[in-house]
Enzyme design. Structure first.
Site, mmCIF file in Angstrom:
data_model
loop_
_atom_site.group_PDB
_atom_site.id
_atom_site.type_symbol
_atom_site.label_atom_id
_atom_site.label_comp_id
_atom_site.label_asym_id
_atom_site.label_seq_id
_atom_site.Cartn_x
_atom_site.Cartn_y
_atom_site.Cartn_z
ATOM 1 N N THR A 223 -3.696 0.899 -3.108
ATOM 2 C CA THR A 223 -3.042 -0.369 -2.783
ATOM 3 C C THR A 223 -3.302 -1.449 -3.822
ATOM 4 O OG1 THR A 223 -2.827 -2.074 -1.075
ATOM 5 C CG2 THR A 223 -5.021 -1.143 -1.407
ATOM 6 N N GLY B 173 0.275 -0.039 5.553
ATOM 7 C CA GLY B 173 0.573 -0.956 6.647
ATOM 8 C C GLY B 173 -0.552 -1.892 7.013
ATOM 9 N N GLY B 174 -1.543 -2.038 6.114
ATOM 10 C CA GLY B 174 -2.614 -2.992 6.372
ATOM 11 C C GLY B 174 -3.361 -2.700 7.657
ATOM 12 N N THR C 236 0.850 -1.187 0.000
ATOM 13 C CA THR C 236 0.000 0.000 0.000
ATOM 14 C C THR C 236 0.882 1.233 0.000
ATOM 15 O OG1 THR C 236 -1.654 -1.206 1.294
ATOM 16 C CG2 THR C 236 -1.838 1.195 1.279
#
Length: 532
Positions: A363, A426-427, A345
């Site tokens: 992303t 960073g999810g 992302t």
């Protein structure tokens, strides 16, 4: 007991934050940030700069996003004093058949999300993992509504970058090496990123970086999108070629999927926090989880008045995030993540001299997405199907023609005469970072430099709180009262914490910063572009 990590304990890393009355772009790649800042210097709106930055960063960081990406955007319009949300997330193809994703019964998947394992990792890697992309349509719609400069002109810097090819420096080589085995499974991905189809593309240990990716096909496709508009990817020859490539490799993406796709504007998810307001993207994003976090934080107690957060404050962050993520897992079908798997992302934020702002997260999902390249277009494809739970009957179960549940959380915040646009990659770690950084500003009055350098924790639904190792023993002890604690270093690779980028406007002064450990990230003012 001695630490098992060999990383230096005396090294410090800082980034300089400059205040200016001119516009700023803060992005995870300094080349893309400079391109956006040049647009601002030429008189472009924050949206114009966002379009140019988005396409450019998709070229110079092709493993993070690109034309096959999805995501979300928050906007602030200075003339109306209004926040607007744009969801350009991915969708599953209409022809997708859940029966083609049988469970193996062999445990959990090995990538970002701990779903039940699917046969051949069909939901994770390969053409069967590809979802309908949304970012390009989103950019087209927002440009049509707010842009002032020519669409074609805004894409030219990205096209030039693609013609030249991304330089494979040490950081690019590191990222390619981390996914070499998966990239080798697709001949077109292997041809683009690997040597002889199997080895990482790297320069010598002591040599100057000279190798570049061959992105000429991507440049050709971007030329067509520049000439014909954003819908070229959905209704035109570029989209048709991309679909043909995906279907030839076994994917379900169709022309109808692209033709039917439309990004969606929404009223912002706006809510009060302390003496200010937060604005996030509603729906299947990190926005509702951020709202739940800050609501719990504000109800729990007023944070201790101080210049920086103390032990009780970090414990309050952990407790609020723990409750918010439990709610997310129960109601939205998000299972959490595998903390060892790298996300794919990027985030950038823009403020122009008039105070217009853009906070954009885009992303491919996993690093290098599906690890499949469309040879006709040169685009690295997403693996958005992995966002869905392969087990039937769940809130987020895999199915045809469904919007993907995302972790992205771009925000606009307001307090006093301060306005900021934050976000991160960073999810699942994104919300944790955005919540703390927003609190740093709104609870402690931190400026942008202090906010980005302040140590953080990550509490995003897992069994432990991950704490920056520089936090005091008192803070670590307080966190241990909430959840088991694991201390970790803030490093270049892997990112144990989210990787934020943001801009701030205080009165008429703008500032920008990116994650201090990001070797490529930078904030660039339009005045910084005048020296080149």
């Amino acid at each position: 007991m001695h630490d098992i990590f060999a990383l230096s304990k005396t090294q410090t890393t800082r980034k300089t934050v400059v205040e200016t009355e001119h516009g700023i772009v803060a992005a995870q790649n300094s080349i893309a940030a400079r391109i956006g800042a040049e647009v601002l210097a030429a008189g472009g709106d924050a949206v114009d700069a966002a379009v140019a930055t988005s396409f450019a960063i998709g070229v110079v960081e092709p493993w993070m996003s690109g034309p096959a990406a999805g995501g979300a955007m928050m906007l602030w319009r200075a003339d109306t004093q209004k926040a607007i949300a744009l969801n350009h997330g991915m969708k599953s193809p209409a022809e997708l058949d859940p029966a083609h994703y049988p469970l193996t019964g062999a445990g959990k998947a090995s990538d970002l999300f701990p779903w039940e394992s699917v046969k051949d990792d069909r939901n994770v890697q390969g053409a069967t993992a590809i979802a309908v992309p949304g970012t390009v349509d989103g950019l087209g719609q927002v440009h049509e509504r707010y842009g002032r400069m020519s669409w074609a002109d805004l894409l030219q810097p990205a096209i030039r970058c693609a013609r030249k090819g991304t330089l494979v420096d040490w950081y690019a080589a590191l990222l390619i090496a981390s996914t070499t085995r998966q990239l080798a499974k697709d001949p077109d991905a292997a041809a683009l990123f690997l040597e002889d189809g199997q080895w990482p593309t790297i320069s010598g240990w002591t040599a100057l970086a000279e190798k570049r990716l061959d992105q000429t096909r991507m440049a050709d496709s971007l030329e067509q999108i520049a000439r014909n508009g954003a819908r070229e990817l959905y209704d035109g020859d570029v989209g048709a070629a991309m679909v043909a490539d995906v279907r030839a490799k076994g994917g379900a993406l169709s022309r109808r999927d692209l033709e039917d796709y439309s990004a969606e504007f929404h009223d912002a998810l706006s809510f009060a926090y302390r003496d200010g307001f937060m604005h996030a993207v509603p729906g299947l994003t990190g926005g509702p989880t951020l709202q739940a976090t800050l609501k719990k934080l504000s109800l729990k107690r007023q944070l201790e008045p101080a210049q920086t957060p103390g032990a009780a404050d970090y414990a309050a962050y952990a407790a609020a995030l723990k409750v918010a993520y439990a709610k997310r897992f129960a109601s939205m079908g998000d299972p959490g993540e595998n903390p060892e798997a790298p996300g794919c992302t990027t985030h950038f934020s823009v403020v122009d001299r008039h105070g217009n702002m853009v906070s954009q997260t885009q992303t491919l999902l996993s690093i290098f997405g599906s690890r499949v390249v469309s040879p006709s277009t040169g685009f690295l494809m997403n693996n958005g199907i992995m966002w869905f739970d392969p087990v039937a009957g769940k809130p987020n179960s895999l199915g045809p023609d469904k919007r993907c549940l995302m972790n992205v959380c771009p925000v606009i915040g307001e307090t006093g005469d301060i306005r900021f646009a934050f976000g991160a990659s960073g999810g699942r770690k994104i919300v944790s970072a955005v919540a703390q950084m927003s609190s740093f500003v709104m609870d402690f009055g931190m400026d942008l430099e202090a906010t980005f350098h302040q140590p953080r924790i990550d509490m995003s639904g897992g069994p432990v709180v991950v704490a920056d190792e520089t936090l005091s023993p008192e803070i670590i002890d307080a966190l241990a009262m909430v959840q088991d604690v694991r201390r970790a270093s803030r490093t270049v690779f892997p990112y144990v914490f989210a990787c934020p980028a943001g801009v701030m406007r205080r009165g008429s002064l703008n500032s920008g910063c990116t994650e201090i450990m990001s070797p490529w990230g930078d904030a660039v003012s339009e005045t910084d572009t005048l020296d080149r």
